[in-house]
Scaffold this motif. Structure first.
Motif, PDB file in Angstrom:
ATOM      1  N   HIS A   2       0.881  -1.365   0.243  1.00 25.71           N
ATOM      2  CA  HIS A   2       0.037   0.040   0.086  1.00 25.71           C
ATOM      3  C   HIS A   2       0.962   1.337  -0.002  1.00 25.71           C
ATOM      4  O   HIS A   2       1.721   1.412   0.831  1.00 25.71           O
ATOM      5  N   ALA A   3       0.658   2.127  -1.029  1.00 27.71           N
ATOM      6  CA  ALA A   3       1.485   3.386  -1.146  1.00 27.71           C
ATOM      7  C   ALA A   3       0.583   4.420  -0.168  1.00 27.71           C
ATOM      8  O   ALA A   3      -0.549   4.683  -0.043  1.00 27.71           O
ATOM      9  N   MET A   4       1.356   4.946   0.777  1.00 28.58           N
ATOM     10  CA  MET A   4       0.924   6.070   1.498  1.00 28.58           C
ATOM     11  C   MET A   4       0.409   7.201   0.669  1.00 28.58           C
ATOM     12  O   MET A   4       1.024   7.843  -0.178  1.00 28.58           O
ATOM     13  N   SER A   5      -0.881   7.797   1.336  1.00 26.57           N
ATOM     14  CA  SER A   5      -1.314   8.969   1.004  1.00 26.57           C
ATOM     15  C   SER A   5      -0.656  10.045   1.207  1.00 26.57           C
ATOM     16  O   SER A   5       0.109   9.986   2.377  1.00 26.57           O
ATOM     17  N   PRO A   6      -0.700  11.401   0.737  1.00 27.94           N
ATOM     18  CA  PRO A   6       0.006  12.542   1.289  1.00 27.94           C
ATOM     19  C   PRO A   6      -0.702  12.801   2.720  1.00 27.94           C
ATOM     20  O   PRO A   6       0.187  13.213   3.642  1.00 27.94           O
ATOM     21  N   THR A   7      -1.782  12.482   3.082  1.00 26.83           N
ATOM     22  CA  THR A   7      -2.181  12.772   4.457  1.00 26.83           C
ATOM     23  C   THR A   7      -1.514  11.720   5.495  1.00 26.83           C
ATOM     24  O   THR A   7      -0.957  12.335   6.463  1.00 26.83           O
ATOM     25  N   GLU A   8      -1.196  10.489   4.931  1.00 23.72           N
ATOM     26  CA  GLU A   8      -0.468   9.605   6.006  1.00 23.72           C
ATOM     27  C   GLU A   8       1.027  10.130   6.010  1.00 23.72           C
ATOM     28  O   GLU A   8       1.401   9.931   7.113  1.00 23.72           O
ATOM     29  N   VAL A   9       1.552  10.683   5.028  1.00 20.38           N
ATOM     30  CA  VAL A   9       3.002  10.923   4.962  1.00 20.38           C
ATOM     31  C   VAL A   9       2.924  12.076   6.094  1.00 20.38           C
ATOM     32  O   VAL A   9       4.021  12.209   6.975  1.00 20.38           O
ATOM     33  N   PHE A  10       1.953  13.137   5.782  1.00 16.27           N
ATOM     34  CA  PHE A  10       2.032  14.281   6.622  1.00 16.27           C
ATOM     35  C   PHE A  10       1.982  13.836   8.006  1.00 16.27           C
ATOM     36  O   PHE A  10       2.825  14.210   9.043  1.00 16.27           O
ATOM     37  N   LEU A  11       0.913  12.970   8.576  1.00 14.51           N
ATOM     38  CA  LEU A  11       0.738  12.504   9.964  1.00 14.51           C
ATOM     39  C   LEU A  11       1.925  11.879  10.359  1.00 14.51           C
ATOM     40  O   LEU A  11       2.393  11.970  11.583  1.00 14.51           O
TER      41      LEU A  11
END
Length: 402
Positions: A2-11
């Motif tokens: 699963h590739a991380m979404s921008p929101t997940e990377v930000f968190l």
């Protein structure tokens, strides 16, 4: 996978920003010589491209990708505007005026002597390439570095004096007077450095409009309830930041002015203390991280550390010399000058904000910023380990309001 979404990377970035410095501070029990604020600033340096980013470039490129940096920068800008606004609110110009001779002499020497020492250090640095920014004139670099060496960070000074239990004591209130007067000078010098002759019409328009708007906002705030004052105060902050940046003076100058023209008692001392503590707890760590991301060692690590050492000597030595000279002129009791000189060494935050603005305007380089950042952290870390034993040996210092 699963590739991380921008929101997940930000968190994930937020998780790192808040977790690592707190663990180091709590587990390492660094509070005596390095309060959490200092650990967070150092953590920002270590997490940035100059250290961890250089060792693990893939980690850095993934966690601090452009979308994440954009989101973090937005939070950082607003958090530091709030913090500087509160610093402006805390200025007590009235008390300084009541004791204007003593306060003027002390604040003038506390600012002037390290400014001259820092300017001389800057002239030495300018003999070598890599320290002047692309858009910086020599006089701007010299005055900017000199002022960075002279700064006392009022918000950090408040925090450290709370730890030393002298904030509300006569000594603490006395030191706050000196620091408050110097805070006004800091932003005045910054406005001079940033004066843009191509935008002088805009800047004159800003000052005229600001003067008129100040009269209106003060009249409005007197007429409304305290809760509404806080909300309107934040609207006023955003408007001043926008207008100052539009005029070419930088939004941080606007943020400070937005607080400095208002009366602190309108917002309640206890509530303002809680507000400042909440900003430090909840959003300022993001600013510290964004500051660390600007640290660079491009002219060579040794050269940056040598420059930081030179600036530290100029800053600490200049501040102590200025305060001791004031003590001799004003005939202070023995021990006062030494204690006050070391209390006024706190530079982290306001100096970092000041240097960030010089970097944003390309007056200094990333390497100069890094040297200034290291100097600010080192001088701030010296304060409590030196002052705490002095207060223990001489408890009477706390009660000397002069």
């Amino acid at each position: 996978m699963h590739a991380m979404s921008p929101t997940e990377v930000f968190l994930l970035a937020i998780l790192i920003i808040f977790t690592l410095p707190w663990l180091v501070w709590r587990v390492g029990r660094t509070d005596y010589w390095a309060p959490l604020v200092v650990v967070q600033i150092i953590g920002g340096i270590l997490l940035g491209p100059g250290v961890l980013g250089a060792i693990f470039p893939d980690y850095y490129a993934f966690v601090f990708a452009a979308p994440t940096l954009g989101a973090l920068n937005g939070i950082a800008w607003w958090s530091v505007m709030l913090f500087v606004w509160v610093a402006g609110l805390e200025l007590d110009v009235g008390e300084a005026w009541k004791r204007r001779r003593e306060t003027g002499i002390t604040a003038g020497l506390a600012l002037g002597v390290p400014l001259v020492a820092g300017a001389l250090a800057a002239l030495v640095m300018l003999r070598f390439p890599g320290w002047r920014g692309a858009d910086g004139a020599d006089w701007q670099v010299v005055l900017g570095i000199g002022m960075a060496c002279a700064v006392t960070a009022l918000p950090i000074l408040v925090l450290l004096m709370e730890k030393l239990d002298i904030l509300r004591a006569p000594l603490g209130q006395r030191v706050l007077r000196y620091a408050s007067l110097d805070d006004i000078a800091i932003w005045g010098v910054l406005a001079l450095i940033l004066l843009d002759w191509q935008r002088v019409g805009r800047q004159a328009g800003f000052l005229i409009g600001f003067t008129i708007a100040t009269w209106a906002i003060r009249k409005l705030l007197r007429a409304i309830a305290e809760n509404d004052r806080w909300y309107v105060g934040l609207i006023w902050l955003a408007a001043c930041g926008f207008a100052a940046d539009w005029a070419g003076l930088h939004f941080m100058v606007g943020a400070f002015l937005a607080g400095a023209v208002l009366d602190a008692h309108w917002f309640g001392e206890e509530r303002m203390d809680r507000f400042r503590a909440t900003i430090l707890l909840a959003i300022m760590p993001v600013y510290f991280l964004s500051t660390g991301l600007k640290t660079q060692w491009g002219v060579g690590g040794t050269a940056v550390f040598a420059a930081a050492a030179l600036l530290l000597v100029a800053s600490v030595g200049g501040k102590l010399a200025g305060i001791h000279l004031a003590g001799r002129i004003l005939k202070w009791p023995k021990g006062d000058a030494k204690a006050i000189g070391w209390l006024l060494q706190t530079k982290a935050l306001i100096m970092i904000i000041f240097a960030n603005i010089l970097l944003d305007k390309a007056i200094i380089t990333n390497e100069t910023f890094t040297a200034l950042l290291l100097m600010a952290v080192a001088s701030t870390m010296l304060t409590i380990p030196i002052v705490a034993p002095m207060l223990k040996r001489n408890p009477g210092l706390r009660t000397r309001g002069f």
